[in-house]
Design an enzyme around this catalytic site. Structure first.
Site, short mmCIF file in Angstrom:
data_model
loop_
_atom_site.label_atom_id
_atom_site.label_comp_id
_atom_site.label_asym_id
_atom_site.label_seq_id
_atom_site.Cartn_x
_atom_site.Cartn_y
_atom_site.Cartn_z
N LEU A 107 0.82 -1.22 0.00
CA LEU A 107 0.00 0.00 0.00
C LEU A 107 0.85 1.27 0.00
O LEU A 107 1.87 1.35 0.67
CB LEU A 107 -0.91 0.00 1.24
CG LEU A 107 -1.81 -1.24 1.39
CD1 LEU A 107 -2.57 -1.18 2.70
CD2 LEU A 107 -2.77 -1.37 0.21
N LYS A 152 1.70 10.65 -7.36
CA LYS A 152 2.38 9.71 -6.46
C LYS A 152 2.30 8.31 -7.03
O LYS A 152 1.25 7.91 -7.56
CB LYS A 152 1.74 9.75 -5.08
CG LYS A 152 2.00 11.07 -4.39
CD LYS A 152 2.09 10.93 -2.89
CE LYS A 152 2.33 12.31 -2.31
NZ LYS A 152 2.72 12.34 -0.95
N ARG A 181 6.43 3.66 -8.11
CA ARG A 181 7.54 3.59 -9.07
C ARG A 181 8.42 4.84 -9.04
O ARG A 181 9.51 4.82 -9.60
CB ARG A 181 7.00 3.41 -10.48
CG ARG A 181 6.28 2.10 -10.64
CD ARG A 181 6.18 1.66 -12.08
NE ARG A 181 5.58 0.35 -12.15
CZ ARG A 181 4.26 0.14 -12.14
NH1 ARG A 181 3.43 1.16 -12.12
NH2 ARG A 181 3.79 -1.08 -12.18
N HIS A 192 -3.38 4.43 -2.21
CA HIS A 192 -4.32 3.53 -1.55
C HIS A 192 -4.87 4.18 -0.28
O HIS A 192 -6.04 4.01 0.06
CB HIS A 192 -3.63 2.23 -1.13
CG HIS A 192 -3.13 1.41 -2.29
ND1 HIS A 192 -1.80 1.11 -2.46
CD2 HIS A 192 -3.79 0.83 -3.31
CE1 HIS A 192 -1.67 0.37 -3.54
NE2 HIS A 192 -2.85 0.19 -4.09
#
Ligand code: PAF
Length: 281
Positions: free
Chosen positions: A33, A184, A187, A37
């Site tokens: 997460l 955001k 990666r 999320h």
């Protein structure tokens, strides 16, 4: 917060909650997460009495050469993040629990799937549709939350729910950004320092295009050119695609009109970043 791995137990606790009149908000994830999320869980927490988070790396949505085996997993960390976000239940099934035998029926998503990220991942959305159908039937949520960073996935899920009359409200949640506008993403850590400085050019390019639209530009090709030139002149990223399409149907446009999406995918040395803007013209 409880972590539950079997379908029968989850169904029976949720049945109890439902009997007591509680509304159920559902956040389906593949775990690991991040802040994106977190914003889904926060929204679900605001809207519902009960929040269910699923953590399941779904093999059906990975192609044969994709990273199913190496996809990052850390349930203990996820449990901490979920607890802090006020989740009531984590549904954390094994692959065997979800797919005890080879499924005898498969989905084929033939609209909204063959463009943008879908061109490079044949079968990906078929797997997403299959797992979500199962998860929606298991959890029977009132609302389910998905990030608009993956706007194509939201469009496909909206079709799934509409086509099959699945009784759930899909709640799209807006993309969370860094201060400089970069969307955001887990990666982003793969970017070098220089690439990290350059990557906000993606969002800036979409803002520049939006400004041109607000000033009257209506030609999709011209809008695409604005995005491409802003990214190419401000970053070393290689453009994978820049598309201006209708949303949520994801059809090509000559003249923009109605609800549209401007979507970008840009490759840096170790990360491919995506971003988009949806607006009504
Ligand atoms: O967006 C994801 O993480 C996945 O595609 C989803 C919706 C959880 C289905 O496996």
């Amino acid at each position: 917060m409880k972590t539950i791995s079997d379908i029968t137990t989850l169904k029976s606790v949720l049945q109890e909650d439902r009997r007591g009149g509680a509304s159920i908000g559902f956040v389906p994830t593949m775990g690991y997460l991040h802040e994106g999320h977190q914003s889904l869980m926060e929204q679900a927490r605001k809207d519902n009495e009960i929040v269910v988070l699923s953590v399941f790396v779904n093999p059906l949505q990975f192609g044969p050469n994709e990273d199913f085996e190496t996809y990052p997993r850390d349930i203990e960390r996820d449990e901490k993040v979920a607890r802090a976000a006020g989740v009531d239940y984590i549904f954390y099934p094994s692959v065997e629990e979800m797919y005890p035998k080879k499924p005898s029926i498969s989905f084929h998503v033939h609209e909204r799937a063959g463009v943008l990220c879908g061109t490079q991942r044949p079968g990906h959305f078929d797997g997403v549709a299959a797992v979500l159908t199962k998860l929606f039937n298991i959890v029977q949520p009132d609302r389910a939350y998905f990030g608009l960073k993956d706007a194509q996935q939201v469009a496909v899920i909206e079709s799934l729910v509409e086509d099959f009359n699945i009784p759930v409200e899909i709640v799209p949640v807006k993309t969370i950004r860094e201060q400089d506008g970069l969307a955001k993403s887990s990666r982003n850590v793969y970017l070098s320092e220089k690439e990290r400085d350059e990557a906000p050019a993606i969002f800036r390019s979409l803002e520049k295009a939006e400004k041109a639209i607000s000033e009257g530009e209506r030609e999709a090709a011209a809008i695409r050119d604005i995005i491409i030139s802003e990214i190419e002149s401000n970053s070393g990223g290689i453009i994978d695609y820049i598309e201006v399409l209708s949303y949520p149907d994801l059809q090509p446009l000559k003249e923009i009109k109605g609800r549209i999406i401007m979507a970008a995918a840009v490759k840096f040395s170790r990360a491919r970043l995506i971003d988009n803007k949806i607006l009504t013209v």
